[in-house]
Enzyme design. Sequence first.
Site: not given
Length: 259
Positions: A107, A129, A10, A109, A6-8
């Site tokens: 998004g 989230d 931050t 996510d 999971d690339v967020g």
Amino acid sequence: MILVIDVGNTNCTVGVYKEQKLLRHWRMTTDRHRTSDELGMTVLNFFSYANLTPSDIQGIIISSVVPPIMHAMETMCVRYFNIRPLIVGPGIKTGLNLKVDNPREIGSDRIVNAVAASEEYGTPVIVVDFGTATTFCYIDEAGVYQGGAIAPGIMISTEALYNRAAKLPRVDIAESSQIIGKSTVASMQAGIFYGFIGQCEGIIAEMKKQSNTSPVVVATGGLARMITEKSSAVDILDPFLTLKGLELLYRRNKPTTEK
């Protein structure tokens, strides 16, 4: 075993699943300037600590809200795992009906979280989230993704307060036991902490009112625990909701991705 990433904005969260069970998970800073080799060495170090090897992995799935890092991330998967990853995006089978103006702009996510929450906790459901942005997603009783709300995250807001108010110091985000602060720092921390609790509760209450439903409310994200421990609006805290959703989406799309 399945590698989920999971690339967020931050942080990047990396997890390893075996037979639908999360075995290991790690977090690293998201740096869009990292090369595929730097990413590969970081992940291999995680694996070494857990006594895992790249050959243990049969498939990889990635969700990303940071497009510039994706070329390096995909190259890393091929170079170090000999696997072309499944990317959460247009064309993937989610099982969700997206009733929004432009499904492609949602998004990944938020999609992953909606899939996991609907499967794990049923519908209707609100997913909150607490990340770089604070997102609220509403899935109705028929399992239709109806949309949601996006607000500045607690870290963004805290940093903006420091940057735009000349006499206010930079403060750590911390739980405040008193709403009435006795110093500038304590007052800022109280305002930030209780302000975000109020934001969370207000948006959830309005979503329930406008949808005329009583959905279960699920919270996730790095700062979720601190906020939700003081809020009665959240029913379930699930720090691994996104990883669960990635593993579930991998299984739904498995025939075309597994090596």
